[in-house]
Scaffold this motif. Sequence first.
Motif, PDB file in Angstrom:
ATOM      1  N   VAL A  45      71.485 -18.253 -37.362  1.00 24.52           N
ATOM      2  CA  VAL A  45      72.176 -16.996 -37.641  1.00 24.52           C
ATOM      3  C   VAL A  45      73.636 -17.301 -37.942  1.00 24.52           C
ATOM      4  O   VAL A  45      74.153 -18.348 -37.587  1.00 24.52           O
ATOM      5  N   VAL A  46      74.303 -16.381 -38.633  1.00 24.82           N
ATOM      6  CA  VAL A  46      75.722 -16.538 -38.935  1.00 24.82           C
ATOM      7  C   VAL A  46      76.512 -15.917 -37.786  1.00 24.82           C
ATOM      8  O   VAL A  46      76.474 -14.707 -37.569  1.00 24.82           O
ATOM      9  N   TRP A  47      77.202 -16.747 -37.050  1.00 23.62           N
ATOM     10  CA  TRP A  47      77.989 -16.302 -35.904  1.00 23.62           C
ATOM     11  C   TRP A  47      79.359 -15.820 -36.355  1.00 23.62           C
ATOM     12  O   TRP A  47      79.877 -16.236 -37.385  1.00 23.62           O
ATOM     13  N   ASP A  48      79.960 -14.930 -35.563  1.00 26.00           N
ATOM     14  CA  ASP A  48      81.281 -14.377 -35.885  1.00 26.00           C
ATOM     15  C   ASP A  48      82.329 -15.474 -36.067  1.00 26.00           C
ATOM     16  O   ASP A  48      83.226 -15.352 -36.898  1.00 26.00           O
ATOM     17  N   ALA A  49      82.233 -16.558 -35.313  1.00 31.15           N
ATOM     18  CA  ALA A  49      83.208 -17.651 -35.427  1.00 31.15           C
ATOM     19  C   ALA A  49      83.197 -18.249 -36.830  1.00 31.15           C
ATOM     20  O   ALA A  49      84.254 -18.628 -37.358  1.00 31.15           O
ATOM     21  N   ALA A  50      82.036 -18.331 -37.465  1.00 27.20           N
ATOM     22  CA  ALA A  50      81.949 -18.858 -38.830  1.00 27.20           C
ATOM     23  C   ALA A  50      82.639 -17.926 -39.815  1.00 27.20           C
ATOM     24  O   ALA A  50      83.301 -18.371 -40.748  1.00 27.20           O
ATOM     25  N   VAL A  51      82.508 -16.628 -39.595  1.00 25.55           N
ATOM     26  CA  VAL A  51      83.159 -15.649 -40.468  1.00 25.55           C
ATOM     27  C   VAL A  51      84.678 -15.731 -40.299  1.00 25.55           C
ATOM     28  O   VAL A  51      85.426 -15.720 -41.272  1.00 25.55           O
ATOM     29  N   VAL A  52      85.132 -15.870 -39.064  1.00 23.47           N
ATOM     30  CA  VAL A  52      86.574 -15.976 -38.796  1.00 23.47           C
ATOM     31  C   VAL A  52      87.135 -17.238 -39.425  1.00 23.47           C
ATOM     32  O   VAL A  52      88.183 -17.203 -40.087  1.00 23.47           O
ATOM     33  N   LEU A  53      86.473 -18.376 -39.261  1.00 22.66           N
ATOM     34  CA  LEU A  53      86.962 -19.628 -39.840  1.00 22.66           C
ATOM     35  C   LEU A  53      86.924 -19.577 -41.366  1.00 22.66           C
ATOM     36  O   LEU A  53      87.846 -20.066 -42.034  1.00 22.66           O
ATOM     37  N   SER A  54      85.916 -18.965 -41.930  1.00 23.40           N
ATOM     38  CA  SER A  54      85.847 -18.815 -43.390  1.00 23.40           C
ATOM     39  C   SER A  54      87.004 -17.972 -43.907  1.00 23.40           C
ATOM     40  O   SER A  54      87.608 -18.288 -44.937  1.00 23.40           O
ATOM     41  N   THR A  55      87.330 -16.915 -43.187  1.00 22.91           N
ATOM     42  CA  THR A  55      88.473 -16.069 -43.553  1.00 22.91           C
ATOM     43  C   THR A  55      89.769 -16.866 -43.464  1.00 22.91           C
ATOM     44  O   THR A  55      90.639 -16.779 -44.343  1.00 22.91           O
ATOM     45  N   TYR A  56      89.910 -17.660 -42.429  1.00 18.55           N
ATOM     46  CA  TYR A  56      91.083 -18.514 -42.222  1.00 18.55           C
ATOM     47  C   TYR A  56      91.245 -19.487 -43.393  1.00 18.55           C
ATOM     48  O   TYR A  56      92.342 -19.661 -43.934  1.00 18.55           O
ATOM     49  N   LEU A  57      90.149 -20.101 -43.818  1.00 15.36           N
ATOM     50  CA  LEU A  57      90.208 -21.016 -44.956  1.00 15.36           C
ATOM     51  C   LEU A  57      90.593 -20.284 -46.232  1.00 15.36           C
ATOM     52  O   LEU A  57      91.394 -20.781 -47.030  1.00 15.36           O
ATOM     53  N   GLU A  58      90.020 -19.108 -46.433  1.00 15.91           N
ATOM     54  CA  GLU A  58      90.305 -18.331 -47.645  1.00 15.91           C
ATOM     55  C   GLU A  58      91.779 -17.913 -47.697  1.00 15.91           C
ATOM     56  O   GLU A  58      92.363 -17.827 -48.775  1.00 15.91           O
ATOM     57  N   VAL A  70      83.329 -33.140 -41.624  1.00  9.22           N
ATOM     58  CA  VAL A  70      81.908 -33.014 -41.362  1.00  9.22           C
ATOM     59  C   VAL A  70      81.738 -31.787 -40.484  1.00  9.22           C
ATOM     60  O   VAL A  70      82.398 -31.654 -39.454  1.00  9.22           O
ATOM     61  N   GLU A  71      80.885 -30.872 -40.911  1.00 11.51           N
ATOM     62  CA  GLU A  71      80.644 -29.664 -40.134  1.00 11.51           C
ATOM     63  C   GLU A  71      79.406 -29.897 -39.267  1.00 11.51           C
ATOM     64  O   GLU A  71      78.293 -29.984 -39.758  1.00 11.51           O
ATOM     65  N   LEU A  72      79.622 -30.042 -37.975  1.00 16.62           N
ATOM     66  CA  LEU A  72      78.531 -30.302 -37.035  1.00 16.62           C
ATOM     67  C   LEU A  72      78.197 -29.033 -36.272  1.00 16.62           C
ATOM     68  O   LEU A  72      79.082 -28.268 -35.918  1.00 16.62           O
ATOM     69  N   GLY A  73      76.938 -28.824 -36.000  1.00 17.34           N
ATOM     70  CA  GLY A  73      76.531 -27.630 -35.270  1.00 17.34           C
ATOM     71  C   GLY A  73      76.880 -26.377 -36.040  1.00 17.34           C
ATOM     72  O   GLY A  73      77.366 -25.405 -35.499  1.00 17.34           O
ATOM     73  N   LEU A  78      77.821 -21.512 -43.259  1.00 19.24           N
ATOM     74  CA  LEU A  78      78.689 -20.604 -44.009  1.00 19.24           C
ATOM     75  C   LEU A  78      80.063 -21.215 -44.262  1.00 19.24           C
ATOM     76  O   LEU A  78      80.582 -21.131 -45.378  1.00 19.24           O
ATOM     77  N   VAL A  79      80.660 -21.857 -43.271  1.00 23.68           N
ATOM     78  CA  VAL A  79      82.006 -22.422 -43.437  1.00 23.68           C
ATOM     79  C   VAL A  79      82.007 -23.485 -44.533  1.00 23.68           C
ATOM     80  O   VAL A  79      82.919 -23.534 -45.364  1.00 23.68           O
ATOM     81  N   SER A  80      81.006 -24.338 -44.564  1.00 21.41           N
ATOM     82  CA  SER A  80      80.926 -25.367 -45.608  1.00 21.41           C
ATOM     83  C   SER A  80      80.737 -24.754 -46.991  1.00 21.41           C
ATOM     84  O   SER A  80      81.312 -25.234 -47.975  1.00 21.41           O
ATOM     85  N   ILE A  81      79.948 -23.709 -47.072  1.00 21.78           N
ATOM     86  CA  ILE A  81      79.737 -23.022 -48.346  1.00 21.78           C
ATOM     87  C   ILE A  81      81.051 -22.447 -48.852  1.00 21.78           C
ATOM     88  O   ILE A  81      81.422 -22.621 -50.015  1.00 21.78           O
TER      89      ILE A  81
END
Length: 88
Positions: A45-58, A70-73, A78-81
Amino acid sequence: MALVPYEEAAGVGLQKFHKPFATFSFANHTIRVRQDWRQLGVAAVVWDAAVVLSTYLEMGAVELRGCSAVELGAGTGLVSIVAALLGL
């Protein structure tokens, strides 16, 4: 350690994890990620932390060009995408 109930009706905030898809908008793209809580559990599942980190990168809050990572766990990845779409 996190305690995560596995029943669909266990919590209002967890209902989104039982949907077969999660859709996001990052880097001028619509990203649709397939989720499968019932068969694969918390890793699928896509966890909220992945959405937050993706927003941070954007937001460009950190410069990663020219760096290796390397994205582990990563669950659904989503973050790698998002990082790839941003050219990071």
